[in-house]
Design a protein around this motif. Structure first.
Motif, PDB file in Angstrom:
ATOM      1  N   THR A  23      13.044 -42.131 -25.261  1.00  0.00           N
ATOM      2  CA  THR A  23      12.181 -43.186 -24.714  1.00  0.00           C
ATOM      3  C   THR A  23      12.979 -44.386 -24.220  1.00  0.00           C
ATOM      4  O   THR A  23      12.755 -44.857 -23.112  1.00  0.00           O
ATOM      5  N   GLU A  24      13.914 -44.870 -25.024  1.00  0.00           N
ATOM      6  CA  GLU A  24      14.648 -46.081 -24.642  1.00  0.00           C
ATOM      7  C   GLU A  24      15.854 -45.779 -23.741  1.00  0.00           C
ATOM      8  O   GLU A  24      16.019 -46.422 -22.711  1.00  0.00           O
ATOM      9  N   THR A  25      16.673 -44.821 -24.118  1.00  0.00           N
ATOM     10  CA  THR A  25      17.874 -44.539 -23.336  1.00  0.00           C
ATOM     11  C   THR A  25      17.546 -43.829 -22.027  1.00  0.00           C
ATOM     12  O   THR A  25      18.025 -44.217 -20.969  1.00  0.00           O
ATOM     13  N   SER A  83      20.508 -41.022  -8.049  1.00  0.00           N
ATOM     14  CA  SER A  83      21.948 -41.270  -8.026  1.00  0.00           C
ATOM     15  C   SER A  83      22.553 -40.880  -9.374  1.00  0.00           C
ATOM     16  O   SER A  83      22.255 -41.516 -10.388  1.00  0.00           O
ATOM     17  N   VAL A  84      23.397 -39.857  -9.364  1.00  0.00           N
ATOM     18  CA  VAL A  84      24.072 -39.447 -10.593  1.00  0.00           C
ATOM     19  C   VAL A  84      24.962 -40.574 -11.096  1.00  0.00           C
ATOM     20  O   VAL A  84      24.996 -40.857 -12.291  1.00  0.00           O
ATOM     21  N   GLU A  85      25.680 -41.241 -10.179  1.00  0.00           N
ATOM     22  CA  GLU A  85      26.579 -42.320 -10.600  1.00  0.00           C
ATOM     23  C   GLU A  85      25.833 -43.431 -11.328  1.00  0.00           C
ATOM     24  O   GLU A  85      26.278 -43.913 -12.370  1.00  0.00           O
ATOM     25  N   LEU A  91      23.847 -44.485 -18.876  1.00  0.00           N
ATOM     26  CA  LEU A  91      24.093 -43.769 -20.128  1.00  0.00           C
ATOM     27  C   LEU A  91      25.371 -44.266 -20.797  1.00  0.00           C
ATOM     28  O   LEU A  91      25.385 -44.528 -22.008  1.00  0.00           O
ATOM     29  N   GLN A  92      26.428 -44.412 -20.025  1.00  0.00           N
ATOM     30  CA  GLN A  92      27.691 -44.880 -20.580  1.00  0.00           C
ATOM     31  C   GLN A  92      27.547 -46.286 -21.151  1.00  0.00           C
ATOM     32  O   GLN A  92      28.131 -46.592 -22.190  1.00  0.00           O
ATOM     33  N   ALA A  94      25.033 -47.348 -22.614  1.00  0.00           N
ATOM     34  CA  ALA A  94      24.325 -47.187 -23.883  1.00  0.00           C
ATOM     35  C   ALA A  94      25.181 -46.445 -24.907  1.00  0.00           C
ATOM     36  O   ALA A  94      24.691 -46.064 -25.970  1.00  0.00           O
ATOM     37  N   GLY A  95      26.452 -46.202 -24.560  1.00  0.00           N
ATOM     38  CA  GLY A  95      27.354 -45.543 -25.488  1.00  0.00           C
ATOM     39  C   GLY A  95      27.277 -44.025 -25.488  1.00  0.00           C
ATOM     40  O   GLY A  95      27.791 -43.377 -26.388  1.00  0.00           O
ATOM     41  N   ILE A  96      26.655 -43.446 -24.459  1.00  0.00           N
ATOM     42  CA  ILE A  96      26.524 -41.997 -24.350  1.00  0.00           C
ATOM     43  C   ILE A  96      27.708 -41.450 -23.548  1.00  0.00           C
ATOM     44  O   ILE A  96      27.980 -41.927 -22.443  1.00  0.00           O
ATOM     45  N   ALA A  97      28.395 -40.463 -24.096  1.00  0.00           N
ATOM     46  CA  ALA A  97      29.506 -39.831 -23.385  1.00  0.00           C
ATOM     47  C   ALA A  97      28.953 -38.980 -22.247  1.00  0.00           C
ATOM     48  O   ALA A  97      27.999 -38.228 -22.425  1.00  0.00           O
ATOM     49  N   VAL A  98      29.551 -39.123 -21.080  1.00  0.00           N
ATOM     50  CA  VAL A  98      29.140 -38.384 -19.886  1.00  0.00           C
ATOM     51  C   VAL A  98      30.370 -37.673 -19.318  1.00  0.00           C
ATOM     52  O   VAL A  98      31.440 -38.277 -19.208  1.00  0.00           O
TER      53      VAL A  98
END
Length: 131
Positions: A23-25, A83-85, A91-92, A94-98
């Motif tokens: 929901t948030e991320t 846009s993927v970028e 995401l990055q 929010a601390g998510i590894a991509v």
């Protein structure tokens, strides 16, 4: 005749953490949330802008998803983005590894992978026209 995918169902190990992630991320909207006491589990219905949905389930003591080597069955869930970028940067932030952004060898469109809190592989696929 099949007209599209209505929903994908995901089982999570930590309901609160996964609910925040989706929901948030990722920004999915909550349609409905139900606690099922008989199963000690939650069912959260989430909406994407195109009308498709994700059902997020929690069950006590569910086994982990086999991943490497990849097991038979559903491989990953892909989300269309303009846009993927831009979404990868979100995401990055929010601390998510991509993973590094790549190009589809058949369509030339950009894509990348990341994972939800239970390491379910998720993909961003650039499709600005929604085709």
């Amino acid at each position: 005749m099949l007209r599209g995918i209505h929903h994908a169902a995901i089982i999570c190990s930590d309901y609160a953490q996964s609910k925040r992630f989706y929901t948030e991320t990722l920004g999915l909207a909550v349609i409905a949330e139900h606690y099922r006491a008989a199963r000690d589990s939650y069912k959260l219905d989430l909406a994407l802008p195109d009308g498709s949905q994700i059902e997020l389930f929690s069950f006590p003591a569910c086994p982990p998803r086999p991943s490497y080597p990849e097991a038979r069955g559903l491989r990953h869930l892909a989300f269309r983005v303009d846009s993927v970028e831009q979404f990868a940067a979100r995401l990055q932030g929010a601390g998510i590894a991509v993973e590094p952004i790549r190009a589809d060898e058949y369509t030339g469109r950009k894509f990348t992978f990341f994972a939800d809190p239970d390491d379910l592989p998720l993909e961003l696929y650039e499709d600005p026209a929604g085709t």
